[in-house]
Design an enzyme around this catalytic site. Structure first.
Site, PDB file in Angstrom:
ATOM      1  CB  SER A 135       1.344  10.400  -5.930  1.00  0.00           C
ATOM      2  OG  SER A 135       0.429   9.312  -5.934  1.00  0.00           O
ATOM      3  CE  LYS A 155       0.686   4.445   2.589  1.00  0.00           C
ATOM      4  NZ  LYS A 155      -0.247   4.743   1.508  1.00  0.00           N
ATOM      5  CD  GLU A 196      -3.259   3.470   2.957  1.00  0.00           C
ATOM      6  OE1 GLU A 196      -2.460   3.080   3.822  1.00  0.00           O
ATOM      7  OE2 GLU A 196      -2.897   3.955   1.863  1.00  0.00           O
ATOM      8  CD  GLU A 255      -1.273  11.280   3.605  1.00  0.00           C
ATOM      9  OE1 GLU A 255      -0.125  11.162   3.196  1.00  0.00           O
ATOM     10  OE2 GLU A 255      -1.917  10.347   4.091  1.00  0.00           O
ATOM     11  CG  HIS A 265      -2.946   6.955   6.384  1.00  0.00           C
ATOM     12  ND1 HIS A 265      -3.577   6.246   5.392  1.00  0.00           N
ATOM     13  CD2 HIS A 265      -1.863   7.522   5.815  1.00  0.00           C
ATOM     14  CE1 HIS A 265      -2.894   6.381   4.256  1.00  0.00           C
ATOM     15  NE2 HIS A 265      -1.847   7.155   4.494  1.00  0.00           N
ATOM     16  CG  ASN A 309       2.585   5.638   6.199  1.00  0.00           C
ATOM     17  OD1 ASN A 309       2.831   4.607   6.825  1.00  0.00           O
ATOM     18  ND2 ASN A 309       1.361   5.972   5.819  1.00  0.00           N
ATOM     19  N   GLY A 322      -1.159   6.746  -3.456  1.00  0.00           N
ATOM     20  CA  GLY A 322      -0.791   5.493  -4.115  1.00  0.00           C
ATOM     21  C   GLY A 322      -1.279   5.399  -5.552  1.00  0.00           C
TER      22      GLY A 322
HETATM   23  P1  PGA Z   1       1.787   7.548  -1.404  1.00  0.00           P
HETATM   24  O1  PGA Z   1       1.130   7.440   0.061  1.00  0.00           O
HETATM   25  O2  PGA Z   1       2.988   8.453  -1.279  1.00  0.00           O
HETATM   26  O3  PGA Z   1       2.162   6.139  -1.757  1.00  0.00           O
HETATM   27  O4  PGA Z   1       0.747   8.123  -2.310  1.00  0.00           O
HETATM   28  C1  PGA Z   1       1.048   8.553   0.893  1.00  0.00           C
HETATM   29  C2  PGA Z   1       0.414   8.166   2.221  1.00  0.00           C
HETATM   30  O5  PGA Z   1      -0.518   7.358   2.217  1.00  0.00           O
HETATM   31  O6  PGA Z   1       0.827   8.666   3.289  1.00  0.00           O
END
Ligand code: PGA
Length: 253
Positions: free
Chosen positions: A213, A11, A97, A167, A95, A9, A173
């Site tokens: 992560s 983003k 976010e 997640e 997601h 992803n 992140g």
């Molecule tokens: P990350 O993000 O691997 O940077 O923690 C995962 C995601 O948001 O799908």
């Protein structure tokens, strides 16, 4: 056996040229055929270019979001038929976010999910608890609520495939990954809920990704868990070598 599925992803990252460069590097690092389904989710603006750049490789395309209507007066939105038209096979939905910054709710996720299925695309539905919810031991009830509301009104006859991504928000992140055991217990719960909703067969077939992560250093032990069938990778998918290492994880026994 469920085929592992690793998704990147991106983003809101990568311009047109950066996208082409990244995906071209990636395809040179992975075998033409692998035992893993590989998905890239670039921003909308790069979908067409990435689609061209993955032609003839084992990489497939996802969008990061969509609207629930096929067309109409929805300024700024993009619909599932439009994404299908550009060569997408998957759409990421819900997601954290999007839930946190853009008002995505279980109810909009549900509408989008049905719309994605109508367009013959595969939804990747994200669920996961916040740090506060985990501290208050609400992880199971939060995930159960997101699953049941996000999938409300669907029967097993309505879809051939849905992917679920667990997640935990506190692991996204942050560099902090859920331990394999923490992830496995939630994945097991998700599979149990899938069984209640759609029957044992669908529950056994459905792939559940872990996200938060994920990196080359932790992918092997995550993938060794019984109910972890893949990963949804953010930061570590923005560098070809790192993402290729994750795709080339070592399967456990
Ligand atoms: P990350 O993000 O691997 O940077 O923690 C995962 C995601 O948001 O799908």
């Amino acid at each position: 056996m469920r085929k592992p599925v690793i998704a990147g992803n991106w983003k809101m990252n990568k311009t047109k040229l950066e996208s082409i460069k990244l995906v071209t590097e990636l395809r040179n690092l992975i075998p033409r055929t692998t035992g893993v389904d590989i998905i890239i989710a670039p921003p909308f603006t790069a979908l067409t270019y990435v689609f061209e750049a993955i032609s003839g490789s084992s990489v497939t395309l996802a969008a990061q979001n969509c609207h629930w209507e096929d067309s109409g007066a929805y300024t700024g939105e993009v619909s599932p038929p439009m994404l299908k038209d550009l060569g997408c096979s998957y759409v990421i939905l819900g997601h954290s976010e999007r839930r946190q910054y853009f008002g995505e709710t279980d109810s909009t996720v549900n509408k989008k999910l049905k719309s994605v299925l109508r367009s013959d695309l595969i939804p990747i539905m994200c669920v996961g608890e916040s740090l506060e919810e985990r501290r208050q031991e609400k992880t199971f009830s939060v995930v159960e609520g997101q699953m049941k509301k996000g999938l409300a009104g669907l029967t097993s006859a309505d879809f051939s495939e849905i992917i679920i991504a667990y997640e935990p928000i506190w692991a996204i992140g942050t560099g902090e990954t859920a331990t394999p055991a923490q992830a496995q217990e939630v994945h097991q719960l998700i599979r149990k809920i899938l069984g209640e909703l759609f029957g044992k067969n669908k529950a056994v077939q459905t792939r559940i990704q872990y996200g938060g992560s994920v990196k080359p250093e932790n992918i092997d032990e995550l993938m060794a868990q019984e109910d972890i069938d893949g990963a949804l990778v953010g930061g570590a998918s923005l560098e070809a070598r790192t993402f290729a290492k994750i795709i080339n994880f070592k399967p456990g026994d």
